[in-house]
Design a protein around this motif. Structure first.
Motif, PDB file in Angstrom:
ATOM      1  N   THR A 174      18.577 -53.668 -76.645  1.00  0.00           N
ATOM      2  CA  THR A 174      19.927 -53.417 -75.857  1.00  0.00           C
ATOM      3  C   THR A 174      20.255 -51.521 -75.884  1.00  0.00           C
ATOM      4  O   THR A 174      20.771 -51.194 -74.826  1.00  0.00           O
ATOM      5  CB  THR A 174      21.195 -54.103 -76.551  1.00  0.00           C
ATOM      6  N   ARG A 175      19.999 -51.147 -77.047  1.00  0.00           N
ATOM      7  CA  ARG A 175      20.152 -49.692 -76.846  1.00  0.00           C
ATOM      8  C   ARG A 175      19.128 -48.888 -76.087  1.00  0.00           C
ATOM      9  O   ARG A 175      19.558 -47.746 -75.355  1.00  0.00           O
ATOM     10  CB  ARG A 175      20.144 -49.222 -78.289  1.00  0.00           C
ATOM     11  N   LEU A 176      17.956 -49.241 -76.319  1.00  0.00           N
ATOM     12  CA  LEU A 176      16.722 -48.563 -75.755  1.00  0.00           C
ATOM     13  C   LEU A 176      16.197 -48.791 -74.437  1.00  0.00           C
ATOM     14  O   LEU A 176      15.492 -48.335 -73.646  1.00  0.00           O
ATOM     15  CB  LEU A 176      15.620 -48.312 -76.554  1.00  0.00           C
ATOM     16  N   GLY A 177      16.598 -50.513 -74.114  1.00  0.00           N
ATOM     17  CA  GLY A 177      16.148 -51.330 -72.883  1.00  0.00           C
ATOM     18  C   GLY A 177      14.884 -52.117 -73.320  1.00  0.00           C
ATOM     19  O   GLY A 177      13.958 -51.625 -74.129  1.00  0.00           O
ATOM     20  N   MET A 178      14.902 -53.245 -73.201  1.00  0.00           N
ATOM     21  CA  MET A 178      13.988 -54.164 -73.515  1.00  0.00           C
ATOM     22  C   MET A 178      12.731 -54.086 -72.975  1.00  0.00           C
ATOM     23  O   MET A 178      11.615 -54.421 -73.775  1.00  0.00           O
ATOM     24  CB  MET A 178      14.494 -55.674 -72.890  1.00  0.00           C
TER      25      MET A 178
END
Length: 561
Positions: free
Chosen positions: A478-482
């Motif tokens: 969620t933080r870095l992008g899946m």
């Protein structure tokens, strides 16, 4: 329930020896193409077999032959992932297969029979209690098989002629052991396994996404590992795998401690090992050993010398499949995956040869290449796991900020003596620049350089087992992008991982695990990945009715390093 003996034909286009997962899969895939297939199986199904925990790739392979729904509907225990504890001083690692991508823990007698009956429904002629005892070869040929002699359950001796042979005869491996003399034991993994079944155990991680996943734990004395695999009906398969020399020494010590006149049984030896797996022992709780058919004696089984490979997996009109070709170790549940993927490439290459998509030599080479590469990928992954199992010793030291925990690495896991250089090259072209630390991925490696590259590769794949869980992966994604974690995303360098994690240990673990998973996507994918990699200008054709191999132009080939 299998065709009757009186109907066994005198000839067939393809003969499959063995009705396990590899043989049944090959027979089903060929029969669906309208190719005449006879399958001879020595046992009467259902029959017992160990090897119960399946990889997520299974779903994709089953879907390809329209068998996925049958297995799903049977009610096997779902497997969302697997928990692995290598060191009692750390938390367990967890491999999560992803939402809607679960696998199963199966009762092999039931699972294998589903596949065998499916092969029949696809049009293969299946004969149980028909044991192949001899193979006849064309005169003057280099082991081109032409007929087989078999005995039936009533003692009748018959023979059948054929054009192509799929040897899926299991550990017996009639082609490689009796005729080719090409089986080589893996000296690195000379282990022995003992196992039994329990009723009434606790489950791992209840009320989470990991609920009732199988549990794998390293023995604290670094001699091996244990499995805890939940099956349907609240039965649990529990096994211990140990170095064979250590196991023999432990049994001798146990016998000596028992004293004169007292026996020290396999069950005694098995139960004594739970002292070395405290977390698994806790999971067993108040469970009881299941007893045998008499209702009186708990049954503990054992097997040894199960890690081996043939020097080649294909030849003139023959293919080796499953345990008849190779077996590594039960640690990463590779057995059925290798059997079914080998069954598919055997079917694809035989169909290609029959349909003259290419020469028989080219078709055989395709199968040989695919089995060799899959075997090598799994072998290095298993060796990576054993490196961690055999390096658990820890010490504490006092620094300015308090007590810290360090792991002391004191054992080495040999590699080169069990891995062919060519297979290593082919298996890991994808990440050679990463593991070598050089962009010159096409250069020839010296033996010393190869050893270092293998060591780095082994270290790389151990990140599959780092301490993560689905919740942690979701937070990082969620933080870095899946997309950063996706199987098809680029492999990250150490510097990129360091930059993205910014000192956060959880993020670093998740990124390392994602990296490792990208290099072993075979474990999670099926026919498209297996057949889509170019081998000598050929790729697999998966279109029903045209199963086989297709040539690709040089421009469209992926550059092979």
């Amino acid at each position: 329930m299998g065709a009757s003996t009186i109907n066994v034909p005198f000839s067939s286009k393809v003969l499959v020896i063995g009705g396990g997962p590899g043989g049944s899969y090959a027979a089903a895939a060929l029969a669906r193409e309208g190719i005449d297939v006879v399958l001879l199986e020595a046992a009467k199904f259902p029959r017992y077999h160990i090897g119960e925990s399946m990889l997520p790739s299974l779903r994709h392979f089953l879907r390809f032959i329209d068998a996925e729904r049958k297995v799903e509907a049977h009610g096997f225990q779902k497997k969302p992932g697997a928990a692995i504890l290598f060191n009692q001083w750390t938390r367990e690692g967890y491999t999560y297969f992803g939402q809607n991508n679960h696998s199963w823990n199966v009762v092999r007698s039931e699972f294998d029979e589903i596949l065998l009956r499916h092969a029949e429904e696809c049009g293969a002629k299946v004969y149980e209690e028909h044991k192949v005892t001899e193979i006849t070869f064309a005169e003057g040929s280099n082991y081109r098989p032409t007929s087989a002699t078999f005995t039936t359950g009533t003692g009748e001796v018959r023979s059948i002629a054929f054009d192509y042979l799929v040897d899926a005869s299991g550990r017996a491996g009639i082609m490689s052991t009796k005729y080719l003399k090409s089986r080589h034991m893996n000296e690195t993994l000379k282990n022995i396994a003992c196992w039994a079944y329990w009723k009434g155990a606790d489950m791992y991680a209840p009320a989470t996404d990991r609920e009732n996943s199988p549990w794998f734990e390293a023995l604290t004395d670094e001699s091996g590992w244990a499995w805890f695999i939940p099956l349907q009906d609240k039965i649990v398969s529990v096994g211990i795998v140990m170095d064979s020399k250590v196991s023999a020494a432990k049994r001798a010590a146990g016998s000596a401690a028992a004293g004169d006149g007292k026996s020290y049984t396999l069950q005694d030896h098995y139960l004594a090992q739970f002292a070395f797996v405290p977390r698994l022992k806790k999971l067993l709780g108040g469970a009881e050993l299941r007893v045998d058919a008499t209702g009186q004696t708990p049954t503990v089984k054992s097997a040894s010398d199960f890690s081996y490979t043939a020097s080649s997996y294909a030849g003139d009109h023959w293919r080796l499949v499953g345990d008849a070709s190779a077996f590594i170790d039960p640690f990463f549940s590779s057995g059925v995956h290798l059997a079914i993927s080998g069954g598919l490439t055997a079917a694809v290459t035989i169909a290609a040869s029959i349909r003259q998509h290419c020469s028989e030599e080219e078709a055989g080479n395709f199968h040989d290449h695919k089995v060799a590469v899959s075997y090598t990928r799994f072998l290095l992954t298993v060796l990576g796991a054993y490196k961690q199992i055999r390096n658990q010793q820890v010490i504490f030291f006092c620094a300015d900020r308090g007590w810290k925990l360090l792991t002391v690495h004191h054992q080495q896991v040999p590699v080169l003596n069990d891995i062919d250089e060519g297979n290593f090259d082919r298996a890991f072209d994808l990440i050679r620049p990463v593991i070598q630390g050089t962009a010159d991925a096409g250069k020839m490696l010296t033996e010393d350089e190869l050893q270092k590259a293998m060591a780095r590769r082994r270290d790389f794949v151990t990140h599959i087992f780092v301490p993560t869980d689905p919740e942690m992966q979701q937070r990082v994604g969620t933080r870095l992008g899946m997309n950063v974690l996706a199987p098809g995303a680029p492999i990250l360098t150490k510097d990129q991982i360091s930059s993205l994690s910014a000192g956060d240990e959880d993020t670093e673990w998740v990124l390392n695990q994602a990296n490792a998973s990208k290099t072993i996507s075979d474990f999670y994918t099926g026919p498209d990945r297996l057949l889509g990699e170019v081998v000598d200008g050929l790729i697999g054709c998966t279109e029903r009715g045209n199963l086989g191999l297709a040539r690709v132009s040089e421009k469209s080939q992926v550059r092979r390093k």
